[in-house]
Design an enzyme around this catalytic site. Structure first.
Site, PDB file in Angstrom:
ATOM      1  N   GLU A 125       0.850  -1.192   0.000  1.00 56.44           N
ATOM      2  CA  GLU A 125       0.000   0.000   0.000  1.00 56.44           C
ATOM      3  C   GLU A 125       0.880   1.234   0.000  1.00 56.44           C
ATOM      4  OE1 GLU A 125      -3.541  -2.159   2.643  1.00 56.44           O
ATOM      5  OE2 GLU A 125      -2.688  -0.250   3.313  1.00 56.44           O
ATOM      6  N   TRP A 155       1.762  -0.260  -6.082  1.00 58.81           N
ATOM      7  CA  TRP A 155       2.918  -1.049  -6.528  1.00 58.81           C
ATOM      8  C   TRP A 155       2.529  -2.514  -6.731  1.00 58.81           C
ATOM      9  CZ3 TRP A 155       5.011   3.332  -7.065  1.00 58.81           C
ATOM     10  CH2 TRP A 155       5.098   4.268  -6.039  1.00 58.81           C
ATOM     11  N   ARG A 267      37.237  -6.873 -27.439  1.00 59.44           N
ATOM     12  CA  ARG A 267      37.522  -5.441 -27.494  1.00 59.44           C
ATOM     13  C   ARG A 267      39.011  -5.193 -27.259  1.00 59.44           C
ATOM     14  NH1 ARG A 267      36.226  -0.348 -29.276  1.00 59.44           N
ATOM     15  NH2 ARG A 267      36.477   1.227 -27.632  1.00 59.44           N
ATOM     16  N   GLU A 363       9.391  -7.262  -2.401  1.00 56.29           N
ATOM     17  CA  GLU A 363       9.343  -8.446  -1.522  1.00 56.29           C
ATOM     18  C   GLU A 363      10.263  -8.291  -0.311  1.00 56.29           C
ATOM     19  OE1 GLU A 363       9.178 -12.337  -3.282  1.00 56.29           O
ATOM     20  OE2 GLU A 363       8.458 -11.517  -5.169  1.00 56.29           O
ATOM     21  N   GLU A 367      17.170  -3.461   3.417  1.00 58.58           N
ATOM     22  CA  GLU A 367      17.217  -3.111   4.834  1.00 58.58           C
ATOM     23  C   GLU A 367      16.305  -4.009   5.663  1.00 58.58           C
ATOM     24  OE1 GLU A 367      18.814  -0.072   2.347  1.00 58.58           O
ATOM     25  OE2 GLU A 367      16.836  -1.033   2.285  1.00 58.58           O
TER      26      GLU A 367
END
Length: 379
Positions: A125, A155, A267, A363, A367
């Site tokens: 929410e 979200w 490269r 999910e 933190e």
């Protein structure tokens, strides 16, 4: 036999087949999709190929976390859009498969597994993202039984295009010191009166949106699990899917590393290939080592989940935390070693650079994973 440290030949062969399917069958469909909206032909192809049945079982049997992780990693390595479409179907349907009634399962799961119906997991929410216990969507008792849902979800992946939503709402005020109580999971089909949605434009153009609930009616037959036990339903789902978010991240890291190994060999700069420059070779070694460590942590978490061993929440959080942070480092390093060409729209690494950021948030943000790990250490 699978251990957390190695994949057996059968699993390796399955992963190779999945990568080939993703490259040959799924990537062309992904490229034809409208950014920010559900790609129904891609979802249908996932169903036709039988891949959705590895994410949830229509008969309610448990899903092997290892299978889910290998599936997500393999698809992500070749086609992140296919991986995301598969994972979102699983998130939306898994609570129904594991906790739903027989009627709910028979009505929706065959359709979702076949890719004919799109499911969504509606937990977050505006003011309750990683802090899922703080949700405020209200389920007020209705006259004659049932409830009316009022509030907003934000979200939400696959919103507003999904056909059915697993929605978490507060049916009662939490008891003293119990913020997680009083939450109930509901199965809400699209088209219910009062349910509306709006798509959101995000950094990586996945189907994500807002859901608005204006006294949306739900009844006892819509309850998933038990009234007041919705938080447990949500956490059981996330405990399974968190290691597989890490697997998604590992797949992206492997794709970035693969591309960079080719680029550094081909490269030429300062009189030789890039790979012969010590600064480049050491960066490649670090990228490869971190990716391998992330994969092993994901496999260990999946094996622990499947064995029903202790510390599943801690292991899941560790896998999600380390793998998503590692993927960010590896993709960023790959962009740096490719130079400006990797910033050009349409380049694989430009695509991965946008894709890799979100898993560190959804999910449960990085933190939050650290908080879970620290809490579990003292449990």
């Amino acid at each position: 036999m699978t251990t957390p440290f190695a994949l057996d030949p059968e699993q390796q062969a399955w992963c190779a087949r999945l990568r080939a399917l993703a490259a040959d069958r799924l990537r062309p469909l992904a490229q034809q999709g409208e950014p920010g909206r559900v790609n129904r032909p891609l979802v249908a192809a996932l169903g036709e190929l039988g891949l959705l049945r590895a994410v949830f079982r229509p008969d309610g049997r448990p899903v092997r976390a290892m299978d889910l992780c290998l599936l997500r990693e393999s698809l992500a390595r070749e086609c992140t859009e296919a991986e995301t479409a598969l994972a979102l179907q699983g998130l939306g349907a898994y609570p129904v498969a594991r906790h739903g009634t027989g009627l709910q399962r028979s009505r929706w799961l065959p359709e979702v597994a076949a890719g004919r119906a799109v499911a969504a997991f509606a937990l977050s929410e505006p003011d309750a993202g990683s802090d899922a216990a703080a949700l405020e969507l209200r389920a007020a008792p209705a006259a004659g039984g049932g409830w009316r849902l009022t509030g907003e979800k934000c979200w939400i992946s696959n919103a507003p295009d999904a056909d059915v939503y697993t929605v978490f709402a507060r049916t009662a005020e939490p008891g003293e010191g119990r913020r997680r109580s009083g939450i109930t999971a509901f199965l809400v089909p699209a088209g219910r009166p009062g349910l509306d949605g709006t798509p959101l434009a995000m950094l990586s153009p996945h189907p994500i949106g807002i859901l608005a609930f204006d006294a949306v009616p739900v009844g006892p037959d819509d309850v998933i699990g038990e009234v007041g036990e919705g938080y447990r339903v949500a956490m059981a789902t996330l405990d399974l899917f968190r290691p597989s978010v890490g697997a998604f991240a590992v797949g992206m890291a492997r794709a970035a590393l693969d591309a960079t190994l080719v680029h550094a060999a081909e490269r030429r700069a300062f009189g030789g290939p890039l790979k012969d420059l010590q600064s480049v070779s050491h960066r490649l070694a670090e990228m490869a080592t971190r990716t391998e460590a992330a994969a092993l942590l994901v496999y260990a978490a999946a094996a622990a989940h499947d064995a029903g061993g202790p510390g599943i929440a801690r292991r899941s959080a560790m896998a999600k935390l380390f793998a998503t942070e590692t993927a960010q480092y590896v993709v960023d390093s790959a962009v740096q070693l490719h130079g400006a060409r990797a910033l050009r729209h349409g380049h694989l690494l430009e695509h991965l650079y946008r894709e890799v950021r979100a898993p560190r948030i959804y999910e449960g943000a990085t933190e939050v994973q650290r908080t879970i790990i620290a809490r579990e250490l003292y449990r």
